[in-house]
Design an enzyme around this catalytic site. Structure first.
Site, PDB file in Angstrom:
ATOM      1  N   LYS A   1     -41.030 -55.827  40.632  1.00 21.84           N
ATOM      2  CA  LYS A   1     -40.955 -57.132  41.050  1.00 21.84           C
ATOM      3  C   LYS A   1     -40.360 -57.861  40.576  1.00 21.84           C
ATOM      4  O   LYS A   1     -38.934 -59.049  40.381  1.00 21.84           O
ATOM      5  CB  LYS A   1     -41.819 -57.245  42.778  1.00 21.84           C
ATOM      6  CG  LYS A   1     -42.542 -56.482  43.487  1.00 21.84           C
ATOM      7  CD  LYS A   1     -43.501 -56.966  44.469  1.00 21.84           C
ATOM      8  CE  LYS A   1     -44.691 -57.704  43.177  1.00 21.84           C
ATOM      9  NZ  LYS A   1     -45.945 -56.736  43.131  1.00 21.84           N
TER      10      LYS A   1
ATOM     11  N   ARG B   1     -52.421 -60.444  30.698  1.00 21.48           N
ATOM     12  CA  ARG B   1     -52.691 -61.724  32.520  1.00 21.48           C
ATOM     13  C   ARG B   1     -53.847 -60.927  32.189  1.00 21.48           C
ATOM     14  O   ARG B   1     -54.348 -60.285  32.459  1.00 21.48           O
ATOM     15  CB  ARG B   1     -51.714 -61.068  33.046  1.00 21.48           C
ATOM     16  CG  ARG B   1     -50.266 -61.880  33.157  1.00 21.48           C
ATOM     17  CD  ARG B   1     -49.913 -61.346  34.524  1.00 21.48           C
ATOM     18  NE  ARG B   1     -50.497 -61.350  35.919  1.00 21.48           N
ATOM     19  CZ  ARG B   1     -49.715 -60.751  37.194  1.00 21.48           C
ATOM     20  NH1 ARG B   1     -47.899 -60.833  37.065  1.00 21.48           N
ATOM     21  NH2 ARG B   1     -50.386 -60.804  37.643  1.00 21.48           N
TER      22      ARG B   1
ATOM     23  N   ARG C   1     -56.663 -55.546  43.421  1.00 25.02           N
ATOM     24  CA  ARG C   1     -55.460 -55.605  43.468  1.00 25.02           C
ATOM     25  C   ARG C   1     -54.441 -54.449  44.224  1.00 25.02           C
ATOM     26  O   ARG C   1     -53.835 -54.265  45.354  1.00 25.02           O
ATOM     27  CB  ARG C   1     -54.897 -55.722  42.467  1.00 25.02           C
ATOM     28  CG  ARG C   1     -55.250 -57.579  42.045  1.00 25.02           C
ATOM     29  CD  ARG C   1     -54.567 -57.575  40.443  1.00 25.02           C
ATOM     30  NE  ARG C   1     -53.461 -57.659  40.364  1.00 25.02           N
ATOM     31  CZ  ARG C   1     -52.707 -57.693  39.013  1.00 25.02           C
ATOM     32  NH1 ARG C   1     -53.107 -57.854  37.401  1.00 25.02           N
ATOM     33  NH2 ARG C   1     -51.647 -57.645  38.706  1.00 25.02           N
TER      34      ARG C   1
ATOM     35  N   ARG D   1     -47.274 -61.068  51.646  1.00 25.80           N
ATOM     36  CA  ARG D   1     -47.994 -60.594  51.267  1.00 25.80           C
ATOM     37  C   ARG D   1     -49.278 -59.762  51.741  1.00 25.80           C
ATOM     38  O   ARG D   1     -50.233 -58.642  51.978  1.00 25.80           O
ATOM     39  CB  ARG D   1     -48.953 -60.168  49.840  1.00 25.80           C
ATOM     40  CG  ARG D   1     -48.678 -60.460  48.419  1.00 25.80           C
ATOM     41  CD  ARG D   1     -49.647 -60.453  47.312  1.00 25.80           C
ATOM     42  NE  ARG D   1     -48.865 -61.198  46.944  1.00 25.80           N
ATOM     43  CZ  ARG D   1     -49.465 -59.729  45.509  1.00 25.80           C
ATOM     44  NH1 ARG D   1     -49.550 -59.831  45.254  1.00 25.80           N
ATOM     45  NH2 ARG D   1     -47.815 -61.109  44.182  1.00 25.80           N
TER      46      ARG D   1
ATOM     47  N   ARG E   1     -48.005 -54.010  29.543  1.00 26.38           N
ATOM     48  CA  ARG E   1     -47.462 -55.144  30.298  1.00 26.38           C
ATOM     49  C   ARG E   1     -47.712 -56.376  29.304  1.00 26.38           C
ATOM     50  O   ARG E   1     -49.271 -56.076  28.858  1.00 26.38           O
ATOM     51  CB  ARG E   1     -48.010 -55.372  31.384  1.00 26.38           C
ATOM     52  CG  ARG E   1     -47.740 -57.059  31.901  1.00 26.38           C
ATOM     53  CD  ARG E   1     -46.783 -57.509  32.978  1.00 26.38           C
ATOM     54  NE  ARG E   1     -47.782 -57.106  34.009  1.00 26.38           N
ATOM     55  CZ  ARG E   1     -48.521 -57.983  35.620  1.00 26.38           C
ATOM     56  NH1 ARG E   1     -47.058 -57.589  35.715  1.00 26.38           N
ATOM     57  NH2 ARG E   1     -49.346 -57.469  36.256  1.00 26.38           N
TER      58      ARG E   1
HETATM   59  P1  AP5 Z   1     -43.617 -56.407  36.556  1.00 25.12           P
HETATM   60  O1  AP5 Z   1     -41.789 -56.717  36.601  1.00 25.12           O
HETATM   61  O2  AP5 Z   1     -43.978 -57.237  36.168  1.00 25.12           O
HETATM   62  O3  AP5 Z   1     -43.987 -56.303  38.108  1.00 25.12           O
HETATM   63  P2  AP5 Z   1     -44.626 -56.341  39.444  1.00 25.12           P
HETATM   64  O4  AP5 Z   1     -44.254 -56.317  40.309  1.00 25.12           O
HETATM   65  O5  AP5 Z   1     -44.083 -58.243  39.970  1.00 25.12           O
HETATM   66  O6  AP5 Z   1     -46.323 -57.087  38.968  1.00 25.12           O
HETATM   67  P3  AP5 Z   1     -47.655 -57.877  39.426  1.00 25.12           P
HETATM   68  O7  AP5 Z   1     -48.636 -57.501  38.432  1.00 25.12           O
HETATM   69  O8  AP5 Z   1     -46.514 -59.058  38.464  1.00 25.12           O
HETATM   70  O9  AP5 Z   1     -47.812 -58.021  40.805  1.00 25.12           O
HETATM   71  P4  AP5 Z   1     -48.215 -58.427  40.813  1.00 25.12           P
HETATM   72  O10 AP5 Z   1     -48.053 -58.454  42.724  1.00 25.12           O
HETATM   73  O11 AP5 Z   1     -50.532 -58.082  40.793  1.00 25.12           O
HETATM   74  O12 AP5 Z   1     -48.926 -60.187  40.707  1.00 25.12           O
HETATM   75  P5  AP5 Z   1     -48.858 -61.481  40.643  1.00 25.12           P
HETATM   76  O13 AP5 Z   1     -48.117 -62.384  40.024  1.00 25.12           O
HETATM   77  O14 AP5 Z   1     -47.168 -61.605  41.742  1.00 25.12           O
HETATM   78  O15 AP5 Z   1     -43.333 -54.869  35.762  1.00 25.12           O
HETATM   79  C1  AP5 Z   1     -45.015 -54.764  35.500  1.00 25.12           C
HETATM   80  C2  AP5 Z   1     -45.009 -54.119  34.372  1.00 25.12           C
HETATM   81  O16 AP5 Z   1     -43.550 -52.563  34.210  1.00 25.12           O
HETATM   82  C3  AP5 Z   1     -44.129 -54.465  32.961  1.00 25.12           C
HETATM   83  O17 AP5 Z   1     -44.995 -54.392  31.992  1.00 25.12           O
HETATM   84  C4  AP5 Z   1     -42.685 -54.495  32.930  1.00 25.12           C
HETATM   85  O18 AP5 Z   1     -42.182 -54.146  32.280  1.00 25.12           O
HETATM   86  C5  AP5 Z   1     -42.791 -52.671  33.065  1.00 25.12           C
HETATM   87  N1  AP5 Z   1     -42.247 -51.663  34.105  1.00 25.12           N
HETATM   88  C6  AP5 Z   1     -41.270 -52.713  35.096  1.00 25.12           C
HETATM   89  N2  AP5 Z   1     -39.973 -52.093  35.506  1.00 25.12           N
HETATM   90  C7  AP5 Z   1     -40.212 -50.844  34.612  1.00 25.12           C
HETATM   91  C8  AP5 Z   1     -39.410 -49.448  35.137  1.00 25.12           C
HETATM   92  N3  AP5 Z   1     -38.055 -49.441  35.886  1.00 25.12           N
HETATM   93  N4  AP5 Z   1     -39.728 -48.755  34.625  1.00 25.12           N
HETATM   94  C9  AP5 Z   1     -41.108 -48.985  32.771  1.00 25.12           C
HETATM   95  N5  AP5 Z   1     -41.404 -50.442  33.262  1.00 25.12           N
HETATM   96  C10 AP5 Z   1     -41.560 -50.829  34.084  1.00 25.12           C
HETATM   97  O19 AP5 Z   1     -49.363 -61.966  41.394  1.00 25.12           O
HETATM   98  C11 AP5 Z   1     -50.897 -62.020  41.158  1.00 25.12           C
HETATM   99  C12 AP5 Z   1     -52.081 -62.809  41.772  1.00 25.12           C
HETATM  100  O20 AP5 Z   1     -51.836 -64.202  41.938  1.00 25.12           O
HETATM  101  C13 AP5 Z   1     -51.971 -61.708  42.578  1.00 25.12           C
HETATM  102  O21 AP5 Z   1     -52.975 -60.454  42.651  1.00 25.12           O
HETATM  103  C14 AP5 Z   1     -53.204 -62.807  43.975  1.00 25.12           C
HETATM  104  O22 AP5 Z   1     -54.335 -63.037  43.612  1.00 25.12           O
HETATM  105  C15 AP5 Z   1     -51.939 -63.840  43.929  1.00 25.12           C
HETATM  106  N6  AP5 Z   1     -51.085 -63.933  45.246  1.00 25.12           N
HETATM  107  C16 AP5 Z   1     -49.748 -63.794  44.490  1.00 25.12           C
HETATM  108  N7  AP5 Z   1     -49.046 -64.364  45.350  1.00 25.12           N
HETATM  109  C17 AP5 Z   1     -49.767 -64.398  46.633  1.00 25.12           C
HETATM  110  C18 AP5 Z   1     -49.951 -64.114  47.690  1.00 25.12           C
HETATM  111  N8  AP5 Z   1     -48.752 -64.001  48.440  1.00 25.12           N
HETATM  112  N9  AP5 Z   1     -51.025 -63.939  48.600  1.00 25.12           N
HETATM  113  C19 AP5 Z   1     -52.295 -64.322  48.269  1.00 25.12           C
HETATM  114  N10 AP5 Z   1     -52.476 -63.629  46.828  1.00 25.12           N
HETATM  115  C20 AP5 Z   1     -50.957 -64.120  46.114  1.00 25.12           C
END
Ligand code: AP5
Length: 208
Positions: A13, A154, A165, A88, A122
C-alpha cells in the site's frame, strides 16, 4: 480524484501510494505515518499510540477518525488525495463517508505467507519510503535513496505483532472489500508481482 489503498500488511500500500502520489501530485496520507510521527514527540498521546501499535493492535476508531478528520481539513487535499491505511474498520469507513467522497478503492491482495516473508526483510525510512532487502534494496546499504537518512526496522514488525496485525486485518479490515464492492468503486490488484508491474496495472485500471 480521492483514492483509498486497502490490503493486508506489507501488500505494498505504502509503496504504491507514494508512486501514485508523485504521478498525480496529490498528498499521500498514511495513518501509520501520522501515528509514528506523533509517537516521536514522546508525549502522553504518543505513548498511548505506541502501546497499541507495538502490540500489533489497531488504534481505537474514535482517535483514528479524529486524526483523519483533522488531516482532511487541510488545504492541500483540494485536488485529491491518497489514503493509505485508512479506513481499516467498517466504523471508520462509515465515518469517512460522512465527511468526504471517495472515487476509487485500490485493494492490493497478497497471501499471509507473503506478508510475513516481506515484513521480515523490510527496512523503513522516516521520510515514508520503504525498502525490501530481497526485492528492492537501497542503493547504499541501510541509507535511504531519497533523503539519505539511516533506515530502521519498524518496532511493530516483530513476529508476535505481525501475527496479531494479520489476524486483525482478516477480522476487521477484510469486510471493507465487500463494503466498497457494493458501492462499485473497488479495484482489485494482484500484489504478488513486481512493483513496476503492479504500478502499471493500477494506472491502467484507475484511468478506465
Ligand atoms: P509496504 O509498501 O510498506 O506495505 P504496506 O502495505 O504499506 O504495509 P504496512 O505493514 O506498512 O501496512 P500496515 O497496514 O501494517 O502498517 P501502517 O503503517 O499502515 O511494503 C512492505 C514491504 O514489502 C516493503 O519492504 C516493500 O519494499 C516490499 N514490497 C512492496 N511491494 C512489493 C512487491 N510487489 N514485491 C516485493 N516486495 C514488495 O500501520 C501501522 C499501525 O498503525 C497499524 O498496525 C495500527 O496499529 C495503526 N494504524 C494505522 N492506520 C490505522 C487505522 N486506520 N485504524 C487503526 N489503527 C491504525
Amino acid at each position: 480524484m480521492n483514492f483509498i489503498f486497502l490490503g493486508p500488511q506489507a501488500s505494498g500500500k505504502g509503496t504504491q501510494a507514494i508512486l501514485l502520489s508523485k504521478k498525480l501530485s496529490t498528498p499521500h496520507i498514511s495513518t501509520g505515518d501520522i501515528f509514528r510521527e506523533a509517537i516521536k514527540k514522546g508525549d502522553e498521546l504518543g505513548k498511548t499510540l505506541q502501546s497499541y501499535i507495538e502490540a500489533g493492535n489497531l488504534v481505537p476508531d474514535d482517535l483514528t477518525n479524529k486524526t483523519i478528520e483533522k488531516r482532511l481539513r487541510e488545504n492541500d487535499i483540494k485536488n485529491g488525495f491518497i489514503l493509505d491505511g485508512f479506513p481499516r474498520t467498517i466504523d471508520q469507513a462509515e465515518f469517512l463517508d460522512k465527511i468526504i467522497q471517495i472515487n476509487k478503492v485500490i485493494d492490493i491482495q497478497i497471501s499471509d505467507k507473503e506478508a510475513v516473508h516481506r515484513i521480515s526483510s523490510r527496512r523503513s525510512c522516516a521520510c515514508g519510503k520503504t525498502y525490501n532487502l530481497l526485492y528492492n534494496p537501497p542503493k547504499k546499504e541501510n541509507i535511504c535513496d531519497l533523503c539519505g537518512a539511516e533506515l530502521f526496522v519498524r518496532s511493530d514488525d516483530k513476529p508476535e505483532s505481525v501475527k496479531i496485525r494479520l489476524e486483525t486485518y482478516h477480522q476487521k479490515t477484510k469486510p471493507l472489500v465487500d463494503y466498497y464492492k457494493e458501492k462499485n468503486i473497488l479495484i482489485t490488484i494482484d500484489g504478488e508481482r513486481p512493483i513496476e508491474t503492479i504500478y502499471e496495472d493500477i494506472i491502467n485500471k484507475i484511468s478506465k
